[in-house]
Write an enzyme that holds these catalytic residues in place. Structure first.
Site, mmCIF file in Angstrom:
data_model
loop_
_atom_site.group_PDB
_atom_site.id
_atom_site.type_symbol
_atom_site.label_atom_id
_atom_site.label_comp_id
_atom_site.label_asym_id
_atom_site.label_seq_id
_atom_site.Cartn_x
_atom_site.Cartn_y
_atom_site.Cartn_z
ATOM 1 N N HIS A 284 0.799 -1.235 0.000
ATOM 2 C CA HIS A 284 0.000 0.000 0.000
ATOM 3 C C HIS A 284 0.834 1.288 0.000
ATOM 4 O O HIS A 284 1.270 1.742 1.060
ATOM 5 C CB HIS A 284 -0.933 -0.003 1.212
ATOM 6 N N ASP A 286 0.654 5.101 -0.520
ATOM 7 C CA ASP A 286 -0.199 6.264 -0.719
ATOM 8 C C ASP A 286 0.436 7.150 -1.787
ATOM 9 O O ASP A 286 1.599 7.523 -1.672
ATOM 10 C CB ASP A 286 -0.387 7.004 0.610
ATOM 11 N N ASP A 396 -7.883 1.184 1.579
ATOM 12 C CA ASP A 396 -7.808 2.352 2.455
ATOM 13 C C ASP A 396 -8.550 3.519 1.843
ATOM 14 O O ASP A 396 -7.971 4.321 1.138
ATOM 15 C CB ASP A 396 -6.316 2.713 2.638
ATOM 16 N N HIS A 612 -6.879 8.973 -2.422
ATOM 17 C CA HIS A 612 -7.639 8.979 -1.160
ATOM 18 C C HIS A 612 -7.022 9.764 -0.005
ATOM 19 O O HIS A 612 -7.595 9.786 1.083
ATOM 20 C CB HIS A 612 -7.995 7.548 -0.721
HETATM 21 ZN ZN LIG Z 1 -3.774 4.951 2.083
#
Ligand SMILES: [Zn+2]
Length: 1077
Positions: A284, A286, A396, A612
């Site tokens: 993951h 970001d 997420d 996100h």
């Molecule tokens: Zn995230």
């Protein structure tokens, strides 16, 4: 016959034997592998056979990149860059700076026999190992990945080797101040090189360390009896034989009594027993958050390079990655690493999931944006790797739009994986594996990892929680365990893979007491099995209808207002360009070409900003500097494209005596006031009455205003009478319905301010208790008339919020020129905002009774409670809306429209639009600036219907006016792709664009197809079966198909004399493809 052996149970006790005191023996286990006072005596002291460091064996030279630049390898190593001598202990900074180290080392002669040699680098920040010839080899991150295994070519004794280390002065979570992850960044951090050594590793010791870790974890569980004895025996053995090489092997044998003898290879997974937990590596990343996009590009190459290496070394390992944008960055900036990834994708060990451009927010983007996330995502994956994703992977995100299952299905994905809902701080979501059902009835199989993390550490506890926290075991007991360090931690480590081997070995050894973990399978294998069970009826999964409302992070509907406004405006601009550019390619200048490349770039940028942590407002200030820049580019390109399309359609600057023409990019006839182009018209407003009418509006529909008392004004038109007193509205009277809509003694359009200090996550959260701090803001100036009619009347008032902040609101009423639409009260607000932890809202008390209110969402309506009966109802004290929210009772209702806002609340009879927040973390300056916000109050007789839906569109999509030498000539073309008047008013033609693969428009990513196509995206907006006919307006269409979002043809449609007849189920989103003749 009796046995010859006769045990003699002694008559007399020989010595005392005590019951093992577990808490003491358990605590002792830490001594064996801990870094504390016993580290020079315990197992860790045996880990390295040899270590070398510093000159002359390891020479370090460094070149610091100028300013805060992030140069490429070639730039960093080009001739003329001065590499100065460096050593361990030197420190480098400031935050975000980059330092390139040239590392020269020679393996000593007497090391050549040693086992594994590793280069260890620890600088407290992220780094990357590069080969001398510029290949990015592997990422390094503090604490969890500090070693790079020397390949055989670097092990020649006596030979000098060179590698480069690219040191980036940031940690996994950026550079926060004071060690609190979400505090704004500290620009002055320095990092010192603590380790730059070459070590020879004793692999037996390392293996025993993993053995002991997992058995030790078990000793802290229900397994304490057997596992604790094993650990104790290992420690006793080690002590008895002084940690000799031979005793390490013996200790491992003791461990294997409990873990089985196959734990040293992938063979451990080769048993035919049914596994319950499917481990899957991921990392993951970001796309921006506590660091900017530029750093993400490096986090990607570091992390994914690590995984390519691990996939080679661990045959059971499988790694998934999502976000087409990250793959595209890798492809553009790191071709060597991209090819390495591509090779593993081909082999099936590196797997693509997600199908979207980025892992985007799903609350705030408009419907077409959600569609394009999939279109751009899937097309990228298909064009580069020959396959689309089958699972929408979004662990997420801060809440899940109710239309996602439908859009997933239409983007060729039947499955959905997520996790964030386990963060709910009020109610515990009741399912792990279930059918998630859209507004239109479409479903996907949804799985939320029961370990309740998407970056598990692959510990004993993660595996056991996969069963103990599984909530859908009635239907199916299996689960996914996504593990690996996220956000630049580089994904799974060899340590985690070793631990999982031991967890599996343990299950096979001790049986069902430990859930059996499996590796080597794919996410698709996991879902395939569930899908098969559902399809064959073997299992009927529990259903969840409608949105997956996230009971946290409700502040993200409002934080970073400018970013949200830019998103809305960019979506509208793209809509209008695509519509006009499509028409221009059909009936415009022959030389005009559909600007696919520019549109793709605009879309990719808008989609990127929907990441996100970006659009929701939870990123650091740097990220919003980046997104502001990107949006500015989007608007610049967009305005040019719009002009080009208009010009191709024959519009001009009006200098040659051409006439004004209104361009309506929406699907219904509009009659509102419009601003006249200043170049041709002295008059400010015109209105549509057949063509554009610039004479005064007729008296009977005109708007008027008068001051009736000190600071009391009455605005009127045919439909409404609005009394403005002290800036707020004390009466809003619906003339036709004979209904007062403001409760006696109340004020609507009332500004209110709240104290806004959530428990922790400032930019993210607004907590339920903020509601108790409500304060009314009182106007500090007398209102004044700013427009006197007859087209429009307006009254402006200023309210000083504090000594630094103020808001001027202008309440206006237009002439009621559109007999099909009820009149609305428009409000324009200019806000100078410099508060600390305050929340500004505007309140609308009504006289309407309903236990539910309605909110526009992508392609539909969500109904949510207006009461706090249960904790589930109460959790929705702040919710997301798009262009409008509505509270209606039998016979009457009130809609609140907005031009750029997403936060809303309806409590009892009071509606409340959220305007601005003032969080100080992670961006210390979030929203501290001038804002321009518009909203409108739309009272309506009768139920919520197309009048509100259309008003929401009309309020957001301006009627454009431009000059054309022969406006009537355009009428036919401008009537194309609109619904005929007898169509259901709930039907919306939302998007008109050209086909992705049209030969004259294709961007070359995918093979172009013959012919030219128009794509229409439609939906039912009110939740009922809708029928209608799309008129072709003289455009010659040969064939038509219903297709999915990816423009795959599903069924052929016939075109009748009137046009294309369509029928949509409630809240269905439908795409039609028309082949032009
Ligand atoms: Zn995230």
């Amino acid at each position: 016959m009796a046995s010859a052996f006769k045990p003699t149970y002694p008559q007399l006790a020989e010595r005392p034997k005590g019951k093992q005191i577990h808490n003491i023996y358990r605590e002792r286990l830490r001594m064996f592998t801990g870094q504390g006072q016993y580290k020079k005596q315990n197992l860790m002291s045996k880990l390295y056979d040899a270590r070398m460091s510093g000159s002359p064996n390891i020479e370090l030279h460094v070149w610091s990149a100028p300013k805060l630049s992030r140069p490429t390898f070639d730039e960093a190593t080009k001739k003329g860059n001065e590499y100065r001598k460096a050593k361990k202990g030197d420190s480098f900074g400031p935050s975000w700076s980059t330092h390139w180290f040239k590392v020269q080392f020679t393996v000593p002669e007497d090391w050549s026999y040693n086992g594994q040699l590793e280069f260890h680098w620890e600088s407290g920040c992220e780094a990357m190992v590069w080969s001398e010839d510029g290949k990015p080899l592997q990422g390094l991150s503090p604490n969890n990945r500090t070693e790079w295994i020397l390949p055989s070519e670097c092990r020649e004794a006596g030979e000098e080797n060179t590698i480069y280390i690219e040191m980036a002065c940031n940690q996994m979570f950026g550079n926060p101040t004071g060690g609190d992850t979400i505090q704004p960044l500290d620009p002055h951090r320095y990092f010192s090189v603590r380790e730059a050594d070459i070590v020879s590793v004793n692999l037996d010791v390392r293996a025993l360390y993993y053995d002991f870790w997992i058995v030790g974890d078990a000793a802290h569980s229900w397994e304490e009896h057997q596992a604790l004895q094993i650990c104790t025996q290992i420690m006793d053995k080690f002590i008895a034989e002084d940690g000799s090489d031979a005793c390490i092997k013996d200790c491992r044998e003791i461990a294997k009594r409990y873990l089985g003898d196959k734990i040293d290879s992938a063979d451990v997974y080769k048993s035919d027993k049914m596994p319950l937990v499917q481990g899957i590596g991921n990392c993951h990343i970001d796309t921006c958050w506590l660091w900017p996009w530029a750093e993400t590009k490096r986090k990607v190459v570091r992390s994914w390079s690590n995984q390519c290496d691990l996939l080679d070394r661990y045959p059971e390992h499988r790694f998934v990655a999502s976000q087409a944008q990250q793959f595209k960055w890798l492809e553009m900036n790191y071709p060597y690493a991209f090819d390495r990834v591509k090779k593993h994708i081909k082999e099936g060990s590196f797997q693509t999931v997600g199908g979207s451009w980025v892992e985007h927010d799903t609350n705030l983007p408009g419907g077409e944006s959600l569609v394009r996330q999939f279109v751009y995502g899937q097309r990228y994956f298909e064009s580069r790797f020959g396959q689309r994703c089958r699972t929408f992977w979004l662990p997420d995100t801060f809440g899940y739009s109710t239309q996602l299952p439908q859009l997933c299905r239409l983007a060729d994905m039947n499955r959905f994986f997520t996790q964030k809902l386990s963060w709910n701080n009020i109610n515990n979501f009741p399912h792990t594996t279930f059918n998630w059902v859209s507004l239109d009835g479409s479903q996907v199989i949804c799985h939320m990892a029961p370990a309740e993390t998407y970056t598990a550490m692959a510990n004993f506890g993660d595996v056991t929680r996969s069963v103990t926290q599984h909530k859908s075991m009635d239907q199916d007991a299996t689960s996914l365990l996504p593990f690996g360090f996220g956000d630049g931690g580089g994904g799974p480590t060899s340590e985690q893979l070793e631990k999982l081997r031991r967890c599996r070995g343990m299950s096979d050894q001790i049986g069902e007491r430990m859930p059996r973990v499996q590796m080597g399978g794919t996410v698709e294998d996991f879902f395939d099995r569930l899908e098969k069970k559902a399809a064959t009826g073997e299992t009927e999964f529990v259903t969840w209808y409608g949105e997956l409302y996230f009971e946290l992070h409700r502040g993200t509907y409002t934080s970073q207002a400018a970013n949200k406004r830019n998103n809305r405006k960019a979506e509208i601009l793209l809509h209008d360009i695509e519509y006009l550019a499509t028409l221009a390619t059909i009936g415009g200048d022959k030389k005009y070409k559909y600007p696919k490349k520019d549109l793709d770039e605009m879309w990719e940028n808008v989609l990127l900003c929907q990441f996100h942590d970006c659009l929701p407002g939870s990123a650091i200030e740097m990220c919003y500097d980046d997104s502001d820049e990107l949006y500015a580019k989007v608007f610049k390109t967009g305005n040019r494209l719009l002009e080009d399309a208009m010009e191709a359609l024959g519009f001009d600057d009006g200098s040659r005596g051409s006439l004004p023409k209104a361009v309506n990019t929406l699907g219904w006839e509009r009659k509102g006031l419009l601003h006249m182009p200043t170049s041709t018209e002295p008059k400010r407003y015109g209105f549509i009455d057949g063509g554009i009418n610039v004479s005064n509006v007729p008296k009977d529909i005109a708007a008027s205003v008068e001051q009736v008392d000190s600071d009391v004004f009455v605005l009127k038109n045919k439909d409404l009478e609005v009394k403005v007193e002290g800036g707020a509205i004390t009466s809003l009277y619906d003339v036709k319905a004979k209904r007062e809509t403001v409760p006696k003694g109340s004020k609507t359009n009332q500004l209110v301010i709240y104290d806004d200090k959530p428990l922790y996550w400032q930019a993210w959260d607004v907590e339920v208790y903020h509601l108790e701090s409500r304060k009314e803001l009182k106007a500090t100036s007398e209102a004044k008339i700013t427009e006197a009619g007859p087209e429009r009347v307006a009254v402006s008032t200023t309210t000083q919020i504090s000594d630094k902040s103020w808001i001027t609101t202008t309440v206006s009423l237009a002439a009621s020129v559109d007999s099909n639409q009820p009149s609305q009260v428009d409000v324009d607000a200019e806000v100078e905002w410099h508060e600390t932890m305050k929340f500004l809202k505007v309140e609308f008390p009504t006289t309407i009774t309903n236990t539910e209110a309605s909110y526009e969402t992508q392609y539909g309506i969500v109904r949510r409670p207006t009461h706090y009966n249960t904790t589930w109802d109460m959790a929705k004290f702040e919710v997301c809306c798009h262009r409008w929210a509505d509270l209606s009772e039998h016979g009457y209702g009130m809609s609140i429209l907005n031009d750029s806002k997403y936060g809303f609340a309806t409590a009892g009879k009071t509606m409340r639009l959220s305007l601005l927040r003032a969080p100080k973390a992670p961006d210390a300056h979030a929203d501290m600036k001038r804002h321009h916000i518009r909203w409108a109050i739309l009272p309506h007789a009768g139920p919520l219907d197309e009048r509100t839906v259309r008003a929401g569109f009309n309020f957001n999509y301006p009627l454009r006016t431009a000059s054309h030498p022969n406006p009537a000539k355009l009428d036919k073309l401008l009537s194309a792709f609109k619904l005929t008047s007898d169509s259901s008013p709930s039907l919306i033609v939302d998007t008109v664009k050209r086909g992705e693969d049209d030969e004259d428009a294709s961007n070359g990513d995918m093979p172009a197809k013959k012919g030219r196509h128009v794509i229409l995206r439609m939906y039912d907006s009110l939740g009922g079966l809708s029928r209608g006919t799309i008129s072709m307006g003289g455009v010659k269409v040969g064939k038509a198909w219903k297709c999915n979002l990816l423009e795959d043809e599903l069924e052929e449609m016939s075109i009748g004399d009137e046009g294309l007849e369509v029928e949509l189920r409630a809240f269905e989103v439908a795409t039609f493809k028309l082949r032009l003749e």
